[in-house]
Design a protein around this motif. Structure first.
Motif, short mmCIF file in Angstrom:
data_model
loop_
_atom_site.label_atom_id
_atom_site.label_comp_id
_atom_site.label_asym_id
_atom_site.label_seq_id
_atom_site.Cartn_x
_atom_site.Cartn_y
_atom_site.Cartn_z
N UNK A 13 12.68 -5.92 -1.58
CA UNK A 13 11.71 -6.23 -0.54
C UNK A 13 10.33 -5.97 -1.14
N UNK A 14 9.77 -6.99 -1.79
CA UNK A 14 8.53 -6.83 -2.52
C UNK A 14 7.42 -7.72 -1.97
N UNK A 15 6.20 -7.30 -2.23
CA UNK A 15 5.03 -8.05 -1.79
C UNK A 15 4.10 -8.21 -2.99
N UNK A 16 3.66 -9.43 -3.26
CA UNK A 16 2.73 -9.71 -4.33
C UNK A 16 1.32 -9.75 -3.76
N UNK A 17 0.44 -8.92 -4.30
CA UNK A 17 -0.95 -8.86 -3.82
C UNK A 17 -1.89 -9.31 -4.92
N UNK A 18 -2.86 -10.10 -4.54
CA UNK A 18 -3.86 -10.59 -5.48
C UNK A 18 -5.21 -9.97 -5.13
N UNK A 19 -5.93 -9.49 -6.15
CA UNK A 19 -7.25 -8.91 -5.92
C UNK A 19 -8.09 -9.11 -7.17
N UNK A 20 -9.34 -8.70 -7.12
CA UNK A 20 -10.24 -8.77 -8.27
C UNK A 20 -10.48 -7.36 -8.78
N UNK A 21 -10.47 -7.21 -10.10
CA UNK A 21 -10.79 -5.89 -10.65
C UNK A 21 -12.31 -5.77 -10.83
N UNK A 22 -12.78 -4.67 -11.41
CA UNK A 22 -14.21 -4.40 -11.55
C UNK A 22 -14.93 -5.48 -12.35
N UNK A 23 -14.23 -6.12 -13.29
CA UNK A 23 -14.86 -7.16 -14.10
C UNK A 23 -14.80 -8.54 -13.44
N UNK A 24 -14.14 -8.63 -12.30
CA UNK A 24 -14.01 -9.91 -11.61
C UNK A 24 -12.75 -10.67 -11.96
N UNK A 25 -11.94 -10.11 -12.85
CA UNK A 25 -10.68 -10.76 -13.23
C UNK A 25 -9.66 -10.60 -12.10
N UNK A 28 -2.82 -9.02 -10.20
CA UNK A 28 -1.65 -9.20 -9.35
C UNK A 28 -0.83 -7.91 -9.39
N UNK A 29 -0.47 -7.42 -8.22
CA UNK A 29 0.30 -6.19 -8.10
C UNK A 29 1.50 -6.45 -7.19
N UNK A 30 2.67 -6.00 -7.65
CA UNK A 30 3.88 -6.07 -6.84
C UNK A 30 4.11 -4.70 -6.26
N UNK A 31 4.29 -4.64 -4.94
CA UNK A 31 4.55 -3.36 -4.26
C UNK A 31 5.74 -3.54 -3.31
N UNK A 32 6.47 -2.43 -3.13
CA UNK A 32 7.53 -2.47 -2.14
C UNK A 32 8.77 -1.73 -2.56
N UNK A 95 11.35 7.54 -1.09
CA UNK A 95 10.90 7.69 0.30
C UNK A 95 12.13 7.49 1.18
N UNK A 96 12.76 8.60 1.55
CA UNK A 96 14.02 8.51 2.30
C UNK A 96 15.08 7.91 1.40
N UNK A 97 15.70 6.82 1.83
CA UNK A 97 16.71 6.14 1.03
C UNK A 97 16.14 5.04 0.15
N UNK A 98 14.84 4.83 0.23
CA UNK A 98 14.21 3.76 -0.54
C UNK A 98 13.54 4.30 -1.79
N UNK A 99 13.60 3.51 -2.85
CA UNK A 99 12.79 3.75 -4.04
C UNK A 99 11.67 2.72 -3.96
N UNK A 100 10.47 3.19 -3.69
CA UNK A 100 9.33 2.29 -3.55
C UNK A 100 8.47 2.40 -4.80
#
Length: 115
Positions: A13-25, A28-32, A95-100
């Protein structure tokens, strides 16, 4: 006894997030949820919470040093090869039964597939 190929699969159960870093690049981060401690994997293996905590503890130094690389699939020989990496693990916790967790998606051929 002949060697057998073992492949671990689990629905994530993952979520892909897009953002800009300090240089403007673009970053992409996968969390979940990366795994569970209360359900067997597709290979009928059950990894309990204490085992996850132990192994995450072992990985913490590599994650802090930004050298915990991952592939899209488990490598057959158990060794990650840089030519096949897709992401860099930046955090894992139980986190409980999940490995996040959290991973930076790399700009590699397999990282672009992951995106």
């Amino acid at each position: 006894m002949a060697a057998q190929l073992l492949i671990e699969n689990a629905p994530f159960s993952l979520k892909l997030e897009e953002s800009k870093d300090a240089s403007g690049a673009t970053r992409y981060v996968v969390r979940g949820q990366f795994a569970r401690s209360d359900k067997a994997t597709e290979n009928k293996r059950l990894y309990r919470e204490h085992l996850w905590k132990r192994e995450i503890g072992r990985l913490n130094e590599s994650m802090k040093a930004r050298r915990a690389f991952g592939e899209l699939d488990h490598p057959a020989d158990g060794r990650t090869k840089l030519q096949r990496v897709s992401h860099l693990m930046t955090g894992l916790r139980v986190d409980g039964n999940e490995v996040v967790g959290e991973a930076d998606v790399l700009d590699t051929p397999n990282g672009r597939i992951l995106k």
